[in-house]
Design a protein around this motif. Structure first.
Motif, PDB file in Angstrom:
ATOM      1  N   ASP A 159       2.905   4.437  -7.478  1.00 26.20           N
ATOM      2  CA  ASP A 159       1.652   4.689  -6.866  1.00 26.20           C
ATOM      3  C   ASP A 159       0.355   4.423  -7.992  1.00 26.20           C
ATOM      4  O   ASP A 159      -0.735   4.502  -7.291  1.00 26.20           O
ATOM      5  CB  ASP A 159       1.623   5.980  -6.431  1.00 26.20           C
ATOM      6  CG  ASP A 159       2.131   6.200  -4.873  1.00 26.20           C
ATOM      7  OD1 ASP A 159       2.271   5.261  -4.375  1.00 26.20           O
ATOM      8  OD2 ASP A 159       2.378   7.390  -4.525  1.00 26.20           O
TER       9      ASP A 159
ATOM     10  N   VAL B  20      -1.410   1.793  -6.094  1.00 22.24           N
ATOM     11  CA  VAL B  20      -2.389   2.278  -4.804  1.00 22.24           C
ATOM     12  C   VAL B  20      -3.696   2.833  -5.497  1.00 22.24           C
ATOM     13  O   VAL B  20      -4.782   2.426  -4.957  1.00 22.24           O
ATOM     14  CB  VAL B  20      -1.537   3.454  -4.218  1.00 22.24           C
ATOM     15  CG1 VAL B  20      -2.633   3.937  -3.049  1.00 22.24           C
ATOM     16  CG2 VAL B  20      -0.417   2.848  -3.456  1.00 22.24           C
TER      17      VAL B  20
ATOM     18  N   HIS C  76      -1.000  -1.243  -0.602  1.00 26.49           N
ATOM     19  CA  HIS C  76       0.505  -1.259  -0.867  1.00 26.49           C
ATOM     20  C   HIS C  76       1.075  -2.645  -1.049  1.00 26.49           C
ATOM     21  O   HIS C  76       1.070  -3.341   0.104  1.00 26.49           O
ATOM     22  CB  HIS C  76       1.369  -0.548   0.085  1.00 26.49           C
ATOM     23  CG  HIS C  76       0.801   0.904   0.134  1.00 26.49           C
ATOM     24  ND1 HIS C  76      -0.069   1.329   1.204  1.00 26.49           N
ATOM     25  CD2 HIS C  76       1.448   1.965  -0.425  1.00 26.49           C
ATOM     26  CE1 HIS C  76      -0.195   2.528   1.053  1.00 26.49           C
ATOM     27  NE2 HIS C  76       0.709   3.102   0.121  1.00 26.49           N
TER      28      HIS C  76
ATOM     29  N   HIS D 222       5.665  -1.837  -3.968  1.00 31.80           N
ATOM     30  CA  HIS D 222       5.852  -1.091  -2.728  1.00 31.80           C
ATOM     31  C   HIS D 222       6.697  -2.152  -2.031  1.00 31.80           C
ATOM     32  O   HIS D 222       6.800  -1.829  -0.862  1.00 31.80           O
ATOM     33  CB  HIS D 222       4.702  -0.698  -2.181  1.00 31.80           C
ATOM     34  CG  HIS D 222       4.078   0.368  -2.367  1.00 31.80           C
ATOM     35  ND1 HIS D 222       3.273   0.474  -3.629  1.00 31.80           N
ATOM     36  CD2 HIS D 222       4.333   1.919  -2.328  1.00 31.80           C
ATOM     37  CE1 HIS D 222       2.823   1.727  -4.056  1.00 31.80           C
ATOM     38  NE2 HIS D 222       3.673   2.708  -3.080  1.00 31.80           N
TER      39      HIS D 222
ATOM     40  N   ASP E  40       7.689   5.386   1.787  1.00 26.98           N
ATOM     41  CA  ASP E  40       6.255   5.080   2.046  1.00 26.98           C
ATOM     42  C   ASP E  40       6.550   4.053   3.388  1.00 26.98           C
ATOM     43  O   ASP E  40       5.312   3.964   3.957  1.00 26.98           O
ATOM     44  CB  ASP E  40       5.901   4.234   0.953  1.00 26.98           C
ATOM     45  CG  ASP E  40       5.156   5.273  -0.013  1.00 26.98           C
ATOM     46  OD1 ASP E  40       4.995   6.415   0.164  1.00 26.98           O
ATOM     47  OD2 ASP E  40       4.378   4.877  -1.118  1.00 26.98           O
TER      48      ASP E  40
ATOM     49  N   MET F  26       2.470  -2.183   4.079  1.00 27.55           N
ATOM     50  CA  MET F  26       3.613  -2.509   3.287  1.00 27.55           C
ATOM     51  C   MET F  26       4.453  -3.670   3.877  1.00 27.55           C
ATOM     52  O   MET F  26       4.550  -3.964   5.100  1.00 27.55           O
ATOM     53  CB  MET F  26       4.591  -1.278   2.880  1.00 27.55           C
ATOM     54  CG  MET F  26       4.071  -0.300   2.294  1.00 27.55           C
ATOM     55  SD  MET F  26       4.860   0.986   2.063  1.00 27.55           S
ATOM     56  CE  MET F  26       6.429   0.433   1.270  1.00 27.55           C
TER      57      MET F  26
END
Ligand SMILES: [Zn+2]
Length: 140
Positions: free
Chosen positions: A8, A11, A23, A27, A91, A98
């Motif tokens: 993360d 992000v 993302h 990711h 996620d 993503m």
């Protein structure tokens, strides 16, 4: 945990630059797996350092010193890999920016499969039951 935090960071980086999508490479299953393995390696090194700093009377120190280094490494790598892959999967249920299977497939067909509140409640309950199970099954 380390894998989840490190993934993360991607992000946070794009949020700080106000750049979409948030993302990206970490990711994906490839990126998440690599970060997971790296996190496992990092945590293995942290464990080895912490063991040296622990007091000799520590039960953890005794237990960790009795465990083979290669076993600790394998467990750390597996834990990191599970953390990285599960992060991408969970996620991908929430974020439509993503591409979890990049570079093989673009897009994310899992988004919206389950509502975000239902996902959060489900994960909270899973965490609660896991803690109860851990408390019941742990060694004295
Ligand atoms: Zn994430």
């Amino acid at each position: 945990m380390a894998a989840n935090v490190l993934i993360d960071v991607e992000v946070l980086y794009y949020l700080s630059r106000d750049e979409l999508p948030l993302h990206r490479y970490l990711h994906t299953y490839i990126g998440g797996s690599l970060v997971g393995l790296l996190s496992g390696l990092l945590m293995w090194a942290v464990i080895l350092i912490i063991v040296r700093l622990m007091p000799a009377s520590s039960r953890w120190k005794t237990r960790l010193e009795q465990t083979q280094n290669i076993r600790l490494l394998n467990q750390s790598l597996l834990a990191g890999l599970i953390g990285g892959v599960s992060h991408v999967f969970l996620d991908s249920l929430m974020h439509d920016d993503m591409h979890p299977f990049w570079p093989f497939v673009t897009g994310n067909s899992l988004t919206g499969m389950i509502s975000v509140p239902a996902l959060h409640i489900g994960l909270g309950l899973l965490g609660l039951f896991s803690m109860i199970l851990w408390l019941l099954l742990r060694e004295p």
